[in-house]
Design a protein around this motif. Structure first.
Motif, PDB file in Angstrom:
ATOM      1  N   ALA A  97       0.845  -1.201   0.000  1.00 21.99           N
ATOM      2  CA  ALA A  97       0.000   0.000   0.000  1.00 21.99           C
ATOM      3  C   ALA A  97       0.871   1.237   0.000  1.00 21.99           C
ATOM      4  CB  ALA A  97      -0.925   0.023   1.214  1.00 21.99           C
ATOM      5  N   GLN A 119      -1.206   7.560  -4.817  1.00 25.43           N
ATOM      6  CA  GLN A 119      -1.735   6.500  -3.970  1.00 25.43           C
ATOM      7  C   GLN A 119      -2.563   5.510  -4.781  1.00 25.43           C
ATOM      8  OE1 GLN A 119      -2.588   6.685   0.542  1.00 25.43           O
ATOM      9  NE2 GLN A 119      -4.228   7.731  -0.510  1.00 25.43           N
ATOM     10  N   THR A 122      -0.526   2.865  -6.867  1.00 29.94           N
ATOM     11  CA  THR A 122      -0.090   1.656  -6.167  1.00 29.94           C
ATOM     12  C   THR A 122      -1.272   0.819  -5.699  1.00 29.94           C
ATOM     13  OG1 THR A 122       1.969   2.693  -5.404  1.00 29.94           O
ATOM     14  CG2 THR A 122       1.172   0.788  -4.162  1.00 29.94           C
ATOM     15  N   ASN A 123      -2.185   1.436  -4.947  1.00 31.42           N
ATOM     16  CA  ASN A 123      -3.230   0.677  -4.269  1.00 31.42           C
ATOM     17  C   ASN A 123      -4.304   0.148  -5.205  1.00 31.42           C
ATOM     18  OD1 ASN A 123      -1.733   1.525  -2.111  1.00 31.42           O
ATOM     19  ND2 ASN A 123      -3.275   2.923  -1.301  1.00 31.42           N
ATOM     20  N   THR A 127      -2.739  -3.309  -7.406  1.00 31.94           N
ATOM     21  CA  THR A 127      -3.519  -4.489  -7.009  1.00 31.94           C
ATOM     22  C   THR A 127      -4.141  -5.153  -8.231  1.00 31.94           C
ATOM     23  OG1 THR A 127      -3.979  -3.476  -4.857  1.00 31.94           O
ATOM     24  CG2 THR A 127      -5.403  -5.293  -5.534  1.00 31.94           C
ATOM     25  N   TYR A 164      -6.878   7.297   0.926  1.00 31.80           N
ATOM     26  CA  TYR A 164      -6.381   5.956   1.220  1.00 31.80           C
ATOM     27  C   TYR A 164      -7.552   4.978   1.343  1.00 31.80           C
ATOM     28  CZ  TYR A 164      -4.217   2.095   3.754  1.00 31.80           C
ATOM     29  OH  TYR A 164      -3.795   0.852   4.148  1.00 31.80           O
ATOM     30  N   SER A 167      -8.932   4.069  -2.033  1.00 29.63           N
ATOM     31  CA  SER A 167      -8.070   3.168  -2.794  1.00 29.63           C
ATOM     32  C   SER A 167      -8.115   1.747  -2.250  1.00 29.63           C
ATOM     33  CB  SER A 167      -6.630   3.700  -2.808  1.00 29.63           C
ATOM     34  OG  SER A 167      -6.049   3.658  -1.520  1.00 29.63           O
ATOM     35  N   LYS A 168      -8.226   1.597  -0.930  1.00 32.98           N
ATOM     36  CA  LYS A 168      -8.290   0.252  -0.370  1.00 32.98           C
ATOM     37  C   LYS A 168      -9.665  -0.380  -0.579  1.00 32.98           C
ATOM     38  CE  LYS A 168      -5.356  -1.565   1.357  1.00 32.98           C
ATOM     39  NZ  LYS A 168      -4.297  -2.393   0.721  1.00 32.98           N
TER      40      LYS A 168
END
Length: 260
Positions: A97, A119, A122-123, A127, A164, A167-168
């Motif tokens: 993350a 962010q 990457t996230n 993924t 964040y 993104s998660k």
């Protein structure tokens, strides 16, 4: 539990090949747990030194490789190594993350577009790329397990750090797609949703009362979650004991999030 039963339990992953992307606290604990239960492991990280250190701690059945999850060629090389060595994968745990936009003073009006994009690169993109490369290798072995390290930030409101959480949350959606689309072909997918996870590197750079403050945010007051707790859940889900668990977001967060 007698020694014979314990020995069988501790080798639940014997003969399995598992890839981990994301070394460090949780990633190192995953590698150590998988190796201890009999698996062959490939540990990758953008920081090649961190990957090598984690693999060394895990033992001789763990190899290390540099990988940038957000770079398609790098991801292809990482999973290509797994195909060449093992002919496929029995499991993959995506444990990375970018926290750059999870800042206490950044909200919708103050978070920069550059930080938000970095962010997401990457996230979300990372993924997606890793899952897209890993699933064919799971199918090559007749099925397997895809796990993603998630975050409670995707499940609860916050005055800041929303980038964040957004993104998660994307990882939860991707996980459900994989579980639904490839379940009939033997692929299971789940998210292990973490809250605060204490490890040595985090504590070394935190304020003295950090652990106490983290515990205060939990319903369970026994202790704060450790990387080994996440690894224990991951190992179970990777094993045949998790054979009917798929499409789930499983919280390892001391009860800081609750839902039906």
């Amino acid at each position: 539990m007698d020694e014979k039963a314990r020995s069988g339990w501790m080798k639940r992953l014997a003969g399995k090949a598992i890839a981990i992307i994301g070394a460090g606290g949780i990633g190192d604990a995953l590698a150590q747990r998988f190796v201890s239960e009999g698996a062959d492991v490939l540990l990758g990280d953008r920081d090649s030194a961190a990957a090598r250190a984690g693999a060394q701690r895990a033992g001789s059945n763990c190899s290390a490789m540099s990988v940038n999850a957000a770079d398609e060629d790098s991801v292809a090389a990482f999973f290509g190594w797994a195909r060449e060595m093992w002919g496929g994968l029995d499991g993959a745990h995506l444990n990375f993350a970018d926290f750059s936009a999870a800042h206490p003073d950044q909200d919708l009006l103050t978070l920069s577009v550059d930080a938000f994009d970095r962010q997401g690169d990457t996230n979300i993109r990372g993924t997606f790329l890793c899952a897209r490369a890993a699933v064919p290798l799971l199918l090559d072995r007749g099925g397997g397990t895809m796990l993603i390290t998630g975050s409670g930030a995707a499940a609860k409101p916050d005055k800041s750090g929303f980038g964040y959480g957004m993104s998660k949350a994307a990882g939860n959606v991707l996980m459900r797609h994989i579980a639904y689309r490839y379940g009939a072909q033997g692929v299971r997918a789940n998210v292990i949703q973490c809250g605060m996870v204490l490890h040595e590197r985090l504590l070394a750079n935190a304020r003295p009362d950090f652990a106490e403050r983290a515990l205060a945010g939990q319903v369970c007051k026994t202790r704060v979650t450790r990387p080994e707790d996440v690894a224990a859940m991951s190992a179970m889900l990777m094993s045949d004991e998790g054979a009917t668990i798929s499409g789930q977001v499983i919280a390892i967060d001391g009860g800081s999030t609750m839902r039906l």
